[in-house]
Design an enzyme around this catalytic site. Structure first.
Site, short mmCIF file in Angstrom:
data_model
loop_
_atom_site.label_atom_id
_atom_site.label_comp_id
_atom_site.label_asym_id
_atom_site.label_seq_id
_atom_site.Cartn_x
_atom_site.Cartn_y
_atom_site.Cartn_z
N GLU A 87 16.34 40.42 90.40
CA GLU A 87 17.27 40.91 91.30
C GLU A 87 16.76 40.83 92.80
O GLU A 87 17.51 40.76 93.67
CB GLU A 87 17.77 42.32 91.05
CG GLU A 87 18.54 42.45 89.70
CD GLU A 87 18.55 43.93 89.37
OE1 GLU A 87 18.88 44.68 90.12
OE2 GLU A 87 18.56 44.08 88.04
N ASN A 92 17.86 57.75 76.18
CA ASN A 92 17.05 56.77 75.67
C ASN A 92 15.44 57.41 75.50
O ASN A 92 14.94 57.91 76.57
CB ASN A 92 16.85 55.69 76.92
CG ASN A 92 15.93 54.72 76.96
OD1 ASN A 92 15.33 54.63 75.90
ND2 ASN A 92 15.96 53.89 77.73
N ARG A 134 2.10 41.85 79.43
CA ARG A 134 2.24 41.16 77.89
C ARG A 134 1.97 39.54 78.29
O ARG A 134 2.76 39.05 79.25
CB ARG A 134 3.61 41.30 77.37
CG ARG A 134 3.56 42.67 76.67
CD ARG A 134 4.95 43.25 76.21
NE ARG A 134 5.55 44.09 76.92
CZ ARG A 134 6.93 44.24 76.71
NH1 ARG A 134 7.72 43.72 76.29
NH2 ARG A 134 7.34 45.32 77.52
N GLU A 148 22.07 48.91 81.55
CA GLU A 148 22.24 49.31 79.95
C GLU A 148 22.90 50.38 79.84
O GLU A 148 23.52 50.73 78.68
CB GLU A 148 20.62 49.10 79.51
CG GLU A 148 20.11 47.77 79.59
CD GLU A 148 18.60 47.86 79.50
OE1 GLU A 148 18.03 47.52 78.59
OE2 GLU A 148 18.12 48.05 80.65
N HIS A 205 15.89 43.54 74.63
CA HIS A 205 16.75 43.61 75.68
C HIS A 205 18.12 43.32 75.45
O HIS A 205 18.77 42.74 76.38
CB HIS A 205 16.12 42.55 76.68
CG HIS A 205 14.91 43.07 77.53
ND1 HIS A 205 13.96 42.26 78.10
CD2 HIS A 205 14.33 44.45 77.75
CE1 HIS A 205 13.05 42.76 78.76
NE2 HIS A 205 13.16 44.09 78.60
N ARG A 228 19.94 54.95 72.67
CA ARG A 228 19.52 53.54 72.71
C ARG A 228 18.48 53.24 71.81
O ARG A 228 17.52 54.37 71.40
CB ARG A 228 18.57 53.13 74.08
CG ARG A 228 18.00 51.94 74.02
CD ARG A 228 17.07 51.82 74.96
NE ARG A 228 16.42 50.71 74.90
CZ ARG A 228 15.16 50.25 75.50
NH1 ARG A 228 14.45 51.32 76.04
NH2 ARG A 228 14.67 49.08 75.37
#
Ligand code: ADP
Length: 413
Positions: free
Chosen positions: A333, A7, A240, A383, A179, A90
């Protein structure tokens, strides 16, 4: 099959080495401040993690260091590079081209480069990671897994913006989402957990962390998602802003005399939880101050939960119902309080949170009451495992039949 998952960010490179059959994590690490003479390389699992400060002028050097750490020294995980069967990369933005993961060839790289217009830092970095791997492992097959491909199934009514059509034609302005790998993973995992076929379920998947997104997945197909042409859209996030009245952008630019880049920085890096609370983008710090009576911290906390609640409502309307709501990400989570606030008041829609199950239990669990019409589950996202799986599937087929062009029927046009 051992898959190295890469990644690459503009100044970082995260990696995991995963044995796909056993799902064992063999090694992981992070190269930080790539491009500097004082970069940091963290490598190893758990207590065996070591950190060293090294010169890492570019991603090629970072890949070389990663491969060295994997095959030698105290943290070595494999004897030689031959034990890496494939690499999965990724990629943040696949644009209109990629509706699935693909074997990487020169054509794929040039399409990723073209799509860098929409995610300049990320896609360029990914290409540097790919080139680094090609250089050091020229014969190892590689796969590109796109954050956006899951959302290529969105219907035009969901991905188009109500602005002049010419901007879609001229500049490909539309919703791409982000995502996607996480939403795909948690939706498939939720169906497994519920022992249901995903094609029989209406799911709302919520990835709530520093970055936040919510998706509507109707019978296994993504039909809407909160992030837009860029990951700035949708929910309020750590820094954001998410969806705001677009007129605010030009209004503040005019009032403050800001350039587009400066305004972009404000919306991406100085807004969200951080901007409203003035404290932090980290929900835990905001919560702590809210508990001590800080009004702006409390406001930021309430706005974050309200933003998630509204998207859940929207997507129930879009799909005409929901069978299961899935939560993941650092907040989704871990924060029982945030989950309580998000689901407060949704009982009339058949969504009943069980307070005790919400408070404590295994990491992956159901947290709705036994009589709730809609199930609520927490699924820690993975991921990297999803990328490793996609890589495995494609490379496995490629090895079985090297003459078939697996990228043949892509959306290239
Ligand atoms: P990213 O989008 O950067 O991957 P994460 O998914 O790691 O972010 O989520 C980071 C967020 O999760 C932070 O706001 C952090 O405060 C929050 N978080 C992590 N653990 C907890 C916890 N136990 N309680 C509340 N919030 C938490």
């Amino acid at each position: 099959m051992n898959v190295l998952v890469i990644n690459a960010g503009s100044s970082s490179l995260k990696y995991q080495l995963i044995n796909v059959e056993s799902q064992a994590l063999l090694a992981k690490g992070l190269c930080d401040r790539v491009g500097s003479n004082e970069a940091e390389h963290k490598h190893g699992l758990g207590d065996a993690e070591i950190t060293e400060c090294v010169a890492m002028p570019d991603h090629d050097h970072a890949v070389a260091l990663v491969l060295e750490a994997l095959t030698s020294g105290p943290t070595k995980a494999i004897d030689s590079l031959d034990e890496i069967d494939a690499v999965g990369h990724r990629i943040v933005q696949g644009g209109k081209y990629f509706d699935r993961s693909v074997i990487i060839d020169e054509d794929v790289i040039s399409k990723i480069d073209e799509m860098a217009e929409l995610a300049p830092l990320h896609n360029k970095a990914a290409i540097m990671g790919i080139r680094g791997c090609q250089h050091h492992m020229p014969d190892t097959p590689m796969v590109a897994v796109f954050d956006t491909s899951f959302y290529q199934s969105l219907p035009p009514k969901a991905y188009m913006y109500p602005i002049p059509y010419e901007y879609y034609e001229k500049y490909a302005v539309r919703k791409y989402g982000a995502h996607g790998t996480s939403h795909r993973y948690i939706s498939e995992r939720a169906a497994d957990l519920l022992e249901e076929d995903i094609r029989d379920l209406k799911l709302i998947t919520c990835h709530l962390g520093n970055g936040c997104s919510i998706s509507a997945i109707d019978h296994g197909v993504a039909v809407d998602t909160s992030m837009g042409m860029t990951p700035l859209d949708g929910l309020m996030m750590g820094t954001r802003c998410g969806s705001i009245d677009p007129a605010i952008v030009t209004y503040i630019m005019e009032k403050e005399g800001l350039t587009p880049k400066e305004m972009n920085d404000i919306l991406n890096k100085k807004s969200g939880l951080y901007g409203v609370s003035g404290i932090s983008n980290d929900l835990r710090s905001v919560d702590e101050r809210a508990e001590h009576g800080d009004e702006r911290a409390l406001l930021a906390y309430e706005m974050y939960s309200n933003s998630a609640k509204k998207f859940i409502g929207q997507y129930i309307a879009v799909m005409g119902g929901v069978d299961c709501i899935v939560l993941t990400g650092g907040v989704g989570e871990n924060s029982a309080k945030m989950r309580r606030m998000i689901f407060a008041g949704l009982q009339t829609m058949g969504i009943m949170l069980d307070y005790e199950k919400n408070r404590t239990g295994p990491r992956e669990r159901e947290i709705s009451t036994d009589d709730s019409e809609v199930l609520i589950v927490i699924i820690p996202t993975d991921e990297e495992l999803m990328i490793a799986h996609d890589t495995y599937e494609l490379v496995h087929d490629l090895i079985a039949d090297p003459d078939i062009d697996y990228n043949e029927d892509l959306l290239f046009f």
